[in-house]
Design an enzyme around this catalytic site. Structure first.
Site, PDB file in Angstrom:
ATOM      1  N   GLU A 177      -5.028  -4.746  11.290  1.00 10.82           N
ATOM      2  CA  GLU A 177      -3.998  -3.722  11.392  1.00 10.82           C
ATOM      3  C   GLU A 177      -4.174  -2.927  12.681  1.00 10.82           C
ATOM      4  OE1 GLU A 177      -2.317  -2.821   7.241  1.00 10.82           O
ATOM      5  OE2 GLU A 177      -3.870  -1.357   7.662  1.00 10.82           O
TER       6      GLU A 177
ATOM      7  N   GLU B  39      -6.547   4.845   8.155  1.00 14.79           N
ATOM      8  CA  GLU B  39      -6.400   6.263   7.794  1.00 14.79           C
ATOM      9  C   GLU B  39      -7.699   6.803   7.199  1.00 14.79           C
ATOM     10  OE1 GLU B  39      -2.804   5.623   5.553  1.00 14.79           O
ATOM     11  OE2 GLU B  39      -1.827   5.122   7.448  1.00 14.79           O
TER      12      GLU B  39
ATOM     13  N   ASN C 120       0.863  -1.179   0.000  1.00 14.48           N
ATOM     14  CA  ASN C 120       0.000   0.000   0.000  1.00 14.48           C
ATOM     15  C   ASN C 120       0.902   1.233   0.000  1.00 14.48           C
ATOM     16  OD1 ASN C 120      -1.799   2.049   0.533  1.00 14.48           O
ATOM     17  ND2 ASN C 120      -2.322   1.366   2.601  1.00 14.48           N
TER      18      ASN C 120
ATOM     19  N   SER D 172       3.820  -1.908  10.336  1.00 17.09           N
ATOM     20  CA  SER D 172       5.283  -1.944  10.461  1.00 17.09           C
ATOM     21  C   SER D 172       5.902  -3.295  10.125  1.00 17.09           C
ATOM     22  CB  SER D 172       5.715  -1.484  11.861  1.00 17.09           C
ATOM     23  OG  SER D 172       5.307  -0.150  12.076  1.00 17.09           O
TER      24      SER D 172
ATOM     25  N   LYS E  90       0.066   4.268  -0.279  1.00 18.36           N
ATOM     26  CA  LYS E  90      -0.605   5.447   0.283  1.00 18.36           C
ATOM     27  C   LYS E  90      -0.360   6.662  -0.644  1.00 18.36           C
ATOM     28  CE  LYS E  90      -0.078   3.341   4.754  1.00 18.36           C
ATOM     29  NZ  LYS E  90       0.063   3.454   6.177  1.00 18.36           N
TER      30      LYS E  90
ATOM     31  N   GLY F 216       2.864   2.499  10.645  1.00 19.15           N
ATOM     32  CA  GLY F 216       3.796   3.597  10.388  1.00 19.15           C
ATOM     33  C   GLY F 216       4.582   4.036  11.614  1.00 19.15           C
TER      34      GLY F 216
ATOM     35  N   HIS G 245      -9.354   1.288   5.470  1.00 25.91           N
ATOM     36  CA  HIS G 245      -8.033   1.460   6.097  1.00 25.91           C
ATOM     37  C   HIS G 245      -8.181   2.426   7.279  1.00 25.91           C
ATOM     38  CE1 HIS G 245      -3.878   2.684   6.730  1.00 25.91           C
ATOM     39  NE2 HIS G 245      -3.550   1.557   6.117  1.00 25.91           N
TER      40      HIS G 245
END
Ligand code: PGA
Length: 256
Positions: free
Chosen positions: A168, A98, A9, A214, A11, A174, A96
């Site tokens: 996740e 985000e 991904n 990560s 992003k 991240g 996701h």
């Protein structure tokens, strides 16, 4: 038997059409012999068409990072799942963290997107996961169950089988803080347990549950070695061909 799936991904981190082509041209020869791992790349929308041209005929599939649940209409700034299909996208990432946290996407909205993706034949990768405070309060399983009840609401057996679930934990995305293989496996077992209650054991055993947060070349093999972890969704480490190839090879190595 579940074929592991590794998704990159990108992003909004990489992705001019030139950068995408460059990276994919570097990646393809490193992994073109791999058959026991499904490999998916999710570049930004503007690079999808160019990426498709390069990926055609390879073992790498194309994914979008998002879509809208309507096929057509006055929805400025949104992308129709039909447009994605037409340019060769096979997968779409939905929900996701985000999207959930920065753009306020609700479980209900993600459920609508999921049903539409399945309806038109885009394969969804649906993300779920808890915040750090929720984990520290011992609420991880409660949160996962809550998200699953709503995100997968009214899904039929043949639809959930087409769906890839990405666990996740938000605190691991991240941040460089990976869940330990044991922490991740515990939640993957829990997710599979819920799937077997909602559907049946046979169905639950067919569904792929990726880990994300990560993942790096040096921790991928330990994570993927766990029985219920069927590959991973990779952000930062998917931006370089070498590190992504290493992670894909870790999934191949642990496949049995
Ligand atoms: P990360 O991102 O690998 O950079 O933690 C994972 C993701 O957001 O899917």
């Amino acid at each position: 038997m579940r074929i592991p799936i590794v998704g990159g991904n990108w992003k909004m981190n990489r992705g001019t059409p030139e950068q995408s082509k460059e990276m994919l041209k570097e990646l393809i020869p490193l992994i073109n012999h791999i058959i026991n791992v499904e490999i998916v790349i999710a570049p930004p929308f503007t690079s999808l068409i160019g990426a498709y041209e390069i990926l055609k005929g390879t073992n790498i599939k194309l994914s979008a990072q998002n879509m809208y649940f309507e096929e057509k209409g006055a929805f400025t700034g949104e992308i129709s799942p039909n447009f994605l299909k037409e340019i060769g996208a096979e997968y779409v990432i939905l929900g996701h963290s985000e999207r959930r946290n920065i753009f306020n996407e609700s479980d209900d909205l993600i459920n609508k997107k999921l049903k539409k993706a399945l309806n038109i034949g885009l394969k969804p990768i649906v993300c779920i996961g808890e915040h750090l405070e929720e984990r520290e309060a011992g609420k991880t399983k409660e949160i996962i169950k809550y998200q699953m009840d709503r995100t997968f609401k009214d899904l039929k057996k043949d639809q959930i089988i087409q769906t890839v679930i990405a666990y996740e934990p938000i605190w691991a995305i991240g941040t460089g803080k990976t869940a330990t293989p044991e922490q991740a496996e515990e939640i993957h077992v829990f997710i599979r347990g819920i799937l077997s209650q909602k559907f049946d054991q046979e169905t639950a055993d067919l569904i792929r549950i990726q880990y994300g947060g990560s993942i790096k070349p040096d921790n991928a093999e330990d994570l993927f070695g766990k029985k219920n972890i069927d590959g991973g969704l990779v952000g930062g480490a998917s931006l370089q061909a070498n590190s992504l190839a290493h992670i894909i090879k870790a999934a191949e190595k642990t496949f049995n």
